[in-house]
Design a protein around this motif. Structure first.
Motif, PDB file in Angstrom:
ATOM      1  N   PHE A   1      -6.025   2.831  -6.084  1.00 10.89           N
ATOM      2  CA  PHE A   1      -6.003   1.378  -6.001  1.00 10.89           C
ATOM      3  C   PHE A   1      -7.059   0.913  -5.006  1.00 10.89           C
ATOM      4  O   PHE A   1      -7.061   1.323  -3.847  1.00 10.89           O
ATOM      5  N   ALA A   2      -7.956   0.043  -5.447  1.00 14.16           N
ATOM      6  CA  ALA A   2      -8.976  -0.514  -4.556  1.00 14.16           C
ATOM      7  C   ALA A   2      -8.371  -1.672  -3.759  1.00 14.16           C
ATOM      8  O   ALA A   2      -7.421  -2.314  -4.190  1.00 14.16           O
ATOM      9  N   ARG A   3      -8.945  -1.903  -2.592  1.00 12.49           N
ATOM     10  CA  ARG A   3      -8.481  -2.993  -1.733  1.00 12.49           C
ATOM     11  C   ARG A   3      -9.600  -3.374  -0.774  1.00 12.49           C
ATOM     12  O   ARG A   3     -10.632  -2.718  -0.727  1.00 12.49           O
TER      13      ARG A   3
ATOM     14  N   THR B   1     -10.460  -4.409   3.442  1.00 10.18           N
ATOM     15  CA  THR B   1     -10.116  -3.727   4.690  1.00 10.18           C
ATOM     16  C   THR B   1      -8.666  -3.976   5.096  1.00 10.18           C
ATOM     17  O   THR B   1      -8.128  -3.257   5.932  1.00 10.18           O
ATOM     18  N   GLU B   2      -8.043  -4.985   4.498  1.00  7.20           N
ATOM     19  CA  GLU B   2      -6.622  -5.244   4.751  1.00  7.20           C
ATOM     20  C   GLU B   2      -5.794  -4.250   3.934  1.00  7.20           C
ATOM     21  O   GLU B   2      -6.015  -4.104   2.727  1.00  7.20           O
ATOM     22  N   PRO B   3      -4.847  -3.555   4.546  1.00  3.89           N
ATOM     23  CA  PRO B   3      -4.147  -2.472   3.849  1.00  3.89           C
ATOM     24  C   PRO B   3      -3.342  -2.886   2.620  1.00  3.89           C
ATOM     25  O   PRO B   3      -3.228  -2.120   1.671  1.00  3.89           O
ATOM     26  N   HIS B   4      -2.797  -4.092   2.596  1.00  7.28           N
ATOM     27  CA  HIS B   4      -1.946  -4.516   1.480  1.00  7.28           C
ATOM     28  C   HIS B   4      -2.637  -5.591   0.638  1.00  7.28           C
ATOM     29  O   HIS B   4      -2.002  -6.535   0.175  1.00  7.28           O
ATOM     30  N   SER B   5      -3.934  -5.430   0.400  1.00  4.75           N
ATOM     31  CA  SER B   5      -4.708  -6.466  -0.295  1.00  4.75           C
ATOM     32  C   SER B   5      -5.037  -6.113  -1.741  1.00  4.75           C
ATOM     33  O   SER B   5      -5.715  -6.866  -2.416  1.00  4.75           O
ATOM     34  N   GLY B   6      -4.551  -4.987  -2.244  1.00  8.08           N
ATOM     35  CA  GLY B   6      -4.852  -4.597  -3.613  1.00  8.08           C
ATOM     36  C   GLY B   6      -4.172  -5.505  -4.624  1.00  8.08           C
ATOM     37  O   GLY B   6      -3.048  -5.964  -4.408  1.00  8.08           O
ATOM     38  N   THR B   7      -4.876  -5.773  -5.731  1.00 12.83           N
ATOM     39  CA  THR B   7      -4.304  -6.594  -6.803  1.00 12.83           C
ATOM     40  C   THR B   7      -4.462  -5.888  -8.148  1.00 12.83           C
ATOM     41  O   THR B   7      -3.509  -5.344  -8.676  1.00 12.83           O
ATOM     42  N   SER B   8      -5.668  -5.867  -8.696  1.00 12.89           N
ATOM     43  CA  SER B   8      -5.875  -5.298 -10.036  1.00 12.89           C
ATOM     44  C   SER B   8      -6.944  -4.219 -10.079  1.00 12.89           C
ATOM     45  O   SER B   8      -7.070  -3.512 -11.066  1.00 12.89           O
ATOM     46  N   GLN B   9      -7.759  -4.104  -9.035  1.00  9.27           N
ATOM     47  CA  GLN B   9      -8.892  -3.191  -9.080  1.00  9.27           C
ATOM     48  C   GLN B   9      -8.485  -1.751  -8.781  1.00  9.27           C
ATOM     49  O   GLN B   9      -7.612  -1.489  -7.956  1.00  9.27           O
TER      50      GLN B   9
ATOM     51  N   ASN C   1       0.845  -1.185   0.000  1.00 11.91           N
ATOM     52  CA  ASN C   1       0.000   0.000   0.000  1.00 11.91           C
ATOM     53  C   ASN C   1       0.887   1.244   0.000  1.00 11.91           C
ATOM     54  O   ASN C   1       1.677   1.454   0.916  1.00 11.91           O
ATOM     55  N   GLU C   2       0.744   2.070  -1.036  1.00 10.68           N
ATOM     56  CA  GLU C   2       1.530   3.298  -1.160  1.00 10.68           C
ATOM     57  C   GLU C   2       0.689   4.538  -0.871  1.00 10.68           C
ATOM     58  O   GLU C   2       0.929   5.598  -1.435  1.00 10.68           O
ATOM     59  N   SER C   3      -0.274   4.416   0.034  1.00 10.93           N
ATOM     60  CA  SER C   3      -1.172   5.552   0.277  1.00 10.93           C
ATOM     61  C   SER C   3      -0.482   6.743   0.920  1.00 10.93           C
ATOM     62  O   SER C   3      -1.035   7.840   0.898  1.00 10.93           O
ATOM     63  N   GLY C   4       0.702   6.592   1.435  1.00  9.58           N
ATOM     64  CA  GLY C   4       1.428   7.709   2.031  1.00  9.58           C
ATOM     65  C   GLY C   4       2.307   8.455   1.046  1.00  9.58           C
ATOM     66  O   GLY C   4       3.286   9.082   1.436  1.00  9.58           O
ATOM     67  N   ASN C   5       1.965   8.425  -0.233  1.00 16.10           N
ATOM     68  CA  ASN C   5       2.823   9.010  -1.271  1.00 16.10           C
ATOM     69  C   ASN C   5       2.580  10.501  -1.512  1.00 16.10           C
ATOM     70  O   ASN C   5       3.194  11.085  -2.393  1.00 16.10           O
ATOM     71  N   GLY C   6       1.684  11.116  -0.754  1.00 15.07           N
ATOM     72  CA  GLY C   6       1.418  12.544  -0.904  1.00 15.07           C
ATOM     73  C   GLY C   6       0.329  12.881  -1.900  1.00 15.07           C
ATOM     74  O   GLY C   6      -0.069  14.038  -2.015  1.00 15.07           O
ATOM     75  N   LEU C   7      -0.184  11.880  -2.637  1.00 14.79           N
ATOM     76  CA  LEU C   7      -1.288  12.111  -3.571  1.00 14.79           C
ATOM     77  C   LEU C   7      -2.605  11.908  -2.832  1.00 14.79           C
ATOM     78  O   LEU C   7      -2.749  10.978  -2.046  1.00 14.79           O
ATOM     79  N   SER C   8      -3.572  12.776  -3.108  1.00 12.64           N
ATOM     80  CA  SER C   8      -4.834  12.777  -2.373  1.00 12.64           C
ATOM     81  C   SER C   8      -5.983  12.271  -3.237  1.00 12.64           C
ATOM     82  O   SER C   8      -6.001  12.455  -4.455  1.00 12.64           O
ATOM     83  N   ASN C   9      -6.963  11.635  -2.607  1.00 15.33           N
ATOM     84  CA  ASN C   9      -8.159  11.137  -3.274  1.00 15.33           C
ATOM     85  C   ASN C   9      -9.103  12.290  -3.603  1.00 15.33           C
ATOM     86  O   ASN C   9     -10.140  12.475  -2.975  1.00 15.33           O
ATOM     87  N   LEU C  10      -8.720  13.069  -4.608  1.00 14.44           N
ATOM     88  CA  LEU C  10      -9.521  14.205  -5.055  1.00 14.44           C
ATOM     89  C   LEU C  10     -10.282  13.816  -6.311  1.00 14.44           C
ATOM     90  O   LEU C  10      -9.938  12.841  -6.993  1.00 14.44           O
TER      91      LEU C  10
END
Length: 194
Positions: free
Chosen positions: A117-119, A121-129, A102-111
């Motif tokens: 990347f969808a996932r 409830t587990e933080p590192h569960s993203g694959t293709s969505q 999970n790279e959610s701390g990269n400074g980019l915001s969900n605007l």
């Protein structure tokens, strides 16, 4: 960190000054051009582009649309063998590879207009969505006490297509109890823009 994720980070380490990669999402509703940020989200971008290059997204549908929130795709296609009496086929998951970090701390915001990347409830569960934000969804950003959802790109052309998808009526369609567009929105292909 998995070996694949580590390899992707090392592969991209020398490319951090690289310009964003542009891809075109061709849908049955129109085209959406996305700028993929390989510098700020190298692992997520590499994972997404791996699926793009493999042709994985051809035939995938937008399976979750919540008006004023998100339009999500990247994991389900219509079943080729299902013959429901109502004329619609169930949605079936496509096989995916392992999860990425999970790279959610990269400074980019969900605007609005960003792609993330969808996932589960587990933080590192993203694959293709992935999903496109239909509004500013800052609650999806990371906080000191929890992981967020990793933004890895933004729509640079075709946001009106995303908005059209986001305003379509939704309902149930197996295996989902709600939020599936009643008129199927298919990704015909995703390809690099030269």
């Amino acid at each position: 960190m998995t070996l694949i994720a580590l390899a992707m980070v090392l592969q991209l380490a020398g490319q951090t000054s690289q310009a964003p990669v542009l891809v075109r999402v061709e849908t049955t509703f129109g085209n959406i051009d996305i700028s993929v940020d390989v510098k700020r989200a190298p692992v997520t971008a590499a994972n997404f582009l791996k699926y793009v290059d493999a042709g994985f997204y051809s035939g995938i549908v937008f399976h979750r649309v919540v008006a004023g929130f998100i339009a999500q795709a990247g994991g389900y296609a219509e079943s080729a063998t299902d013959n429901d009496s109502d004329g619609t086929n169930d949605l079936q998951p496509k096989p995916v590879t392992e999860n990425v970090i999970n790279e959610s701390g990269n400074g980019l915001s969900n605007l609005r207009g960003t792609v993330a990347f969808a996932r589960t409830t587990e933080p590192h569960s993203g694959t293709s969505q992935f999903y496109v934000n239909l509004a500013d969804n800052i609650d999806l950003n990371p906080r000191p006490t929890r992981w967020g959802y990793a933004v890895f790109g933004k729509v640079v052309e075709g946001m009106e297509v995303v908005d059209e998808i986001g305003h379509r009526p939704t309902g149930a369609r197996p295996p989902f109890p709600n939020n599936v567009p009643l008129e199927t929105v298919v990704i015909e292909r995703i390809e690099h823009i030269e």
